[in-house]
Design a protein around this motif. Structure first.
Motif, PDB file in Angstrom:
ATOM      1  N   ALA A  74       0.846  -1.200   0.000  1.00 12.70           N
ATOM      2  CA  ALA A  74       0.000   0.000   0.000  1.00 12.70           C
ATOM      3  C   ALA A  74       0.881   1.249   0.000  1.00 12.70           C
ATOM      4  CB  ALA A  74      -0.928   0.003   1.212  1.00 12.70           C
TER       5      ALA A  74
ATOM      6  N   THR C 112      -2.729  10.607   2.432  1.00 11.82           N
ATOM      7  CA  THR C 112      -3.960  10.249   1.698  1.00 11.82           C
ATOM      8  C   THR C 112      -3.652   9.537   0.377  1.00 11.82           C
ATOM      9  OG1 THR C 112      -4.129  12.470   0.717  1.00 11.82           O
ATOM     10  CG2 THR C 112      -5.319  12.082   2.786  1.00 11.82           C
ATOM     11  N   ASN C 113      -2.463   9.783  -0.197  1.00  7.88           N
ATOM     12  CA  ASN C 113      -2.069   9.007  -1.381  1.00  7.88           C
ATOM     13  C   ASN C 113      -2.097   7.513  -1.053  1.00  7.88           C
ATOM     14  OD1 ASN C 113       0.417  10.955  -3.311  1.00  7.88           O
ATOM     15  ND2 ASN C 113      -1.607  11.524  -2.624  1.00  7.88           N
ATOM     16  N   ARG C 114      -1.595   7.156   0.111  1.00 12.04           N
ATOM     17  CA  ARG C 114      -1.554   5.727   0.497  1.00 12.04           C
ATOM     18  C   ARG C 114      -2.924   5.217   0.928  1.00 12.04           C
ATOM     19  NH1 ARG C 114       3.130   8.521  -0.310  1.00 12.04           N
ATOM     20  NH2 ARG C 114       4.634   7.024  -1.144  1.00 12.04           N
ATOM     21  N   LEU C 115      -3.702   6.059   1.591  1.00 11.95           N
ATOM     22  CA  LEU C 115      -5.044   5.612   1.985  1.00 11.95           C
ATOM     23  C   LEU C 115      -5.879   5.301   0.739  1.00 11.95           C
ATOM     24  CD1 LEU C 115      -5.838   8.056   4.947  1.00 11.95           C
ATOM     25  CD2 LEU C 115      -5.339   5.597   5.095  1.00 11.95           C
ATOM     26  N   SER C 116      -5.786   6.156  -0.270  1.00  7.85           N
ATOM     27  CA  SER C 116      -6.584   5.905  -1.483  1.00  7.85           C
ATOM     28  C   SER C 116      -6.106   4.643  -2.192  1.00  7.85           C
ATOM     29  CB  SER C 116      -6.544   7.122  -2.414  1.00  7.85           C
ATOM     30  OG  SER C 116      -5.315   7.205  -3.064  1.00  7.85           O
ATOM     31  N   ALA C 117      -4.792   4.362  -2.110  1.00  8.10           N
ATOM     32  CA  ALA C 117      -4.271   3.144  -2.729  1.00  8.10           C
ATOM     33  C   ALA C 117      -4.695   1.908  -1.935  1.00  8.10           C
ATOM     34  CB  ALA C 117      -2.748   3.207  -2.818  1.00  8.10           C
TER      35      ALA C 117
ATOM     36  N   PHE D  33     -13.377   8.864  -2.148  1.00 12.49           N
ATOM     37  CA  PHE D  33     -12.339   8.738  -1.125  1.00 12.49           C
ATOM     38  C   PHE D  33     -12.954   8.700   0.272  1.00 12.49           C
ATOM     39  CE2 PHE D  33      -9.259  10.854   1.796  1.00 12.49           C
ATOM     40  CZ  PHE D  33      -8.270   9.895   1.771  1.00 12.49           C
ATOM     41  N   CYS D  78      -0.049   8.782  -7.838  1.00 15.17           N
ATOM     42  CA  CYS D  78      -1.282   8.251  -7.240  1.00 15.17           C
ATOM     43  C   CYS D  78      -2.472   8.635  -8.125  1.00 15.17           C
ATOM     44  CB  CYS D  78      -1.462   8.839  -5.848  1.00 15.17           C
ATOM     45  SG  CYS D  78      -3.031   8.371  -5.076  1.00 15.17           S
ATOM     46  N   CYS D  81      -5.568  10.424  -6.470  1.00 13.60           N
ATOM     47  CA  CYS D  81      -5.272  11.733  -5.897  1.00 13.60           C
ATOM     48  C   CYS D  81      -4.975  12.771  -6.978  1.00 13.60           C
ATOM     49  CB  CYS D  81      -4.086  11.609  -4.945  1.00 13.60           C
ATOM     50  SG  CYS D  81      -4.277  10.218  -3.811  1.00 13.60           S
TER      51      CYS D  81
END
Lengths: 128, 128, 128, 128, 128, 128
Positions: A74, C112-117, D33, D78, D81
């Motif tokens: 992730a 948030t880049n990682r949360l969305s991934a 998101f 991303c 994003c």
């Protein structure tokens, strides 16, 4: 997309790896990652042997190991790896709550990694 | 290197965060990361409150949480974060063997993340 | 560490770039990045010409441009680039408060880049 | 893909965040998101509160803040994003020319970040 | 910094790997990477066996292989790996000109990787 | 997805770059990357001129240069760049075996980059 090598089209060398994957994972199914690596039997075999060794039960249990794999995937934003290792972690018992906590840490670590870089924080002597 | 705000030079707002860090972590010591963030009291407070919430015991225990933090930091190659979170994980009980297994997974995940990208492996319908 | 080419040891081709850097930046000082690139005069010239074009005033003002450079460098955790572009942004007027807000965004975006991934968020049709 | 929590299926805790997003952004629409994060109400609330604080007008104006968010997201590659924050920046007034200049800087910074690493450029004493 | 295991303090299992490294590389010297990995003999052995297999002459010659290793390490901004693999490539014949061209490509690829992401370029059907 | 500028809709400035791409690459086809960059003619021209200079035959031959481009793109997990540069490398003579060896190195380098970071390996004086 990369070519996938199915069992029926595979060389004996590749089939041996597929058979071992099936035996170790107690499944009849080979996912696309291995079918793609089978284009290079040496990398297929080396990667599977390494994964088998690394993901076996040890000081860390298999679920925790799988969740660490999800965390890195992730963080690296690797769509295939997130999908496959999240599925594997679910199978090994990862609950919704555990996944939620995992993601929260991954997000936060990515944030503080950049804050420490941007603020150019010197490593404390106590941590050396 | 970034300027560090010591307790004696800190505003009441910053001191309140430092005091909470000391209370929660049961220590008298504030590490440089927080002293650097204290240049921006809003970010200091927000980051600490977030970390406190995320790293508290939950479905995952504090040691596992700390090890996930180490995994992301090592994957991102953040020297400060590797040093500080490895120290924290050691304090929470991470043994040499646990650290070794953790690093092995981080390394392997970084390898297979790139193999799946380079081979352009399509996500299996089963994983969607 | 890489070898640095000083003005007195530089070829006419390299000196011409150094002279242009000094003229454009209104300084007598060449920082190490350029002295290292001077080991490859073609890359030195190409990189400087590109930077000069990109960082010139345009729809975005020079300070905002420099802060975007800092944002990317902090996100990539590049120690040299963070140090040099933060200094350049300070020179162009970046205040402590502006730097603090910049870092807060860089940190949050990385989170948030990682949360969305990790949550595998599908892109909304409205964003396509 | 991750499960999305719609307003009508949301708990009061999640609805309260959705309502605040709608109020602050003066819209009736919640993008995916947040609907994905709603699987973990604690992370939803914490992330929204952080974003709200960080992206509010300050020493940097909201458009510049949004463009910095785009810069980091493009640098991190991303897809979600990039799509969502580019749309947000457009809404706040980012022109084609501003976007073009932004991308040029992001590209160049990623290039020179690696050149400085590969050439192992020592940080100038003036930048310390 | 991590503890380093010297030959005289090493277990027979670790010594066997050190001896093989010395034999394959025709040197008496073990660099710190291996001495650090020796803290986990299983990872030391697996990593060395993998490297030995991957870096052996094949369709690509050893110098080209070493330069690809440098390219990835510079792109990832890994100080240790840049230093060690640049030295190895030099030993295998990398000239200043080859290094310069290598760095130019690494820089450019990192730039266009972000431009293609930021501009959200759709993959041409011809490339699928 | 980003807007693509077709030849018939392009300005003379953009057409001149398209014409040069066609001439240098001896093709009638412009791939999407350039059609997207054409939204910013200055970046289109600068990027093409840089690529043309960097990828021309030199101390490294064009196939090796293209494979290094693939290595960085796979390491960065950039789907567009992996697809386009793998196609370009194939056209320049990259065999299945060469691709397999390339991917093996990319994977391994990403693994050892993280191991050296996580184990905090000090750079050997011999490598400085």
């Amino acid at each position: 997309m990369g070519k996938l090598i199915e069992y029926e089209d595979a060389s004996p060398e590749v089939r041996a790896v597929y058979d071992d994957i099936k035996a170790v994972r107690q499944t009849d199914w080979i996912n696309n990652f291995w079918k793609a690596l089978a284009n290079d039997p040496a990398t297929l075999k080396r990667t599977w042997e390494s994964i088998k060794q690394i993901m076996a039960p040890g000081a860390l249990d298999p679920l925790m190991k799988e969740m660490i794999y999800v965390a890195v995937s992730a963080s690296n934003q690797c769509p295939y790896c997130i999908a496959s290792h999240t599925a594997a972690a679910r199978k090994k018992g990862m609950t919704d709550q555990m996944f939620a906590e995992l993601m929260a840490i991954v997000g936060m670590a990515n944030e503080t990694n950049r804050l420490s870089a941007g603020y150019r924080v010197e490593i404390d002597p106590q941590f050396r």
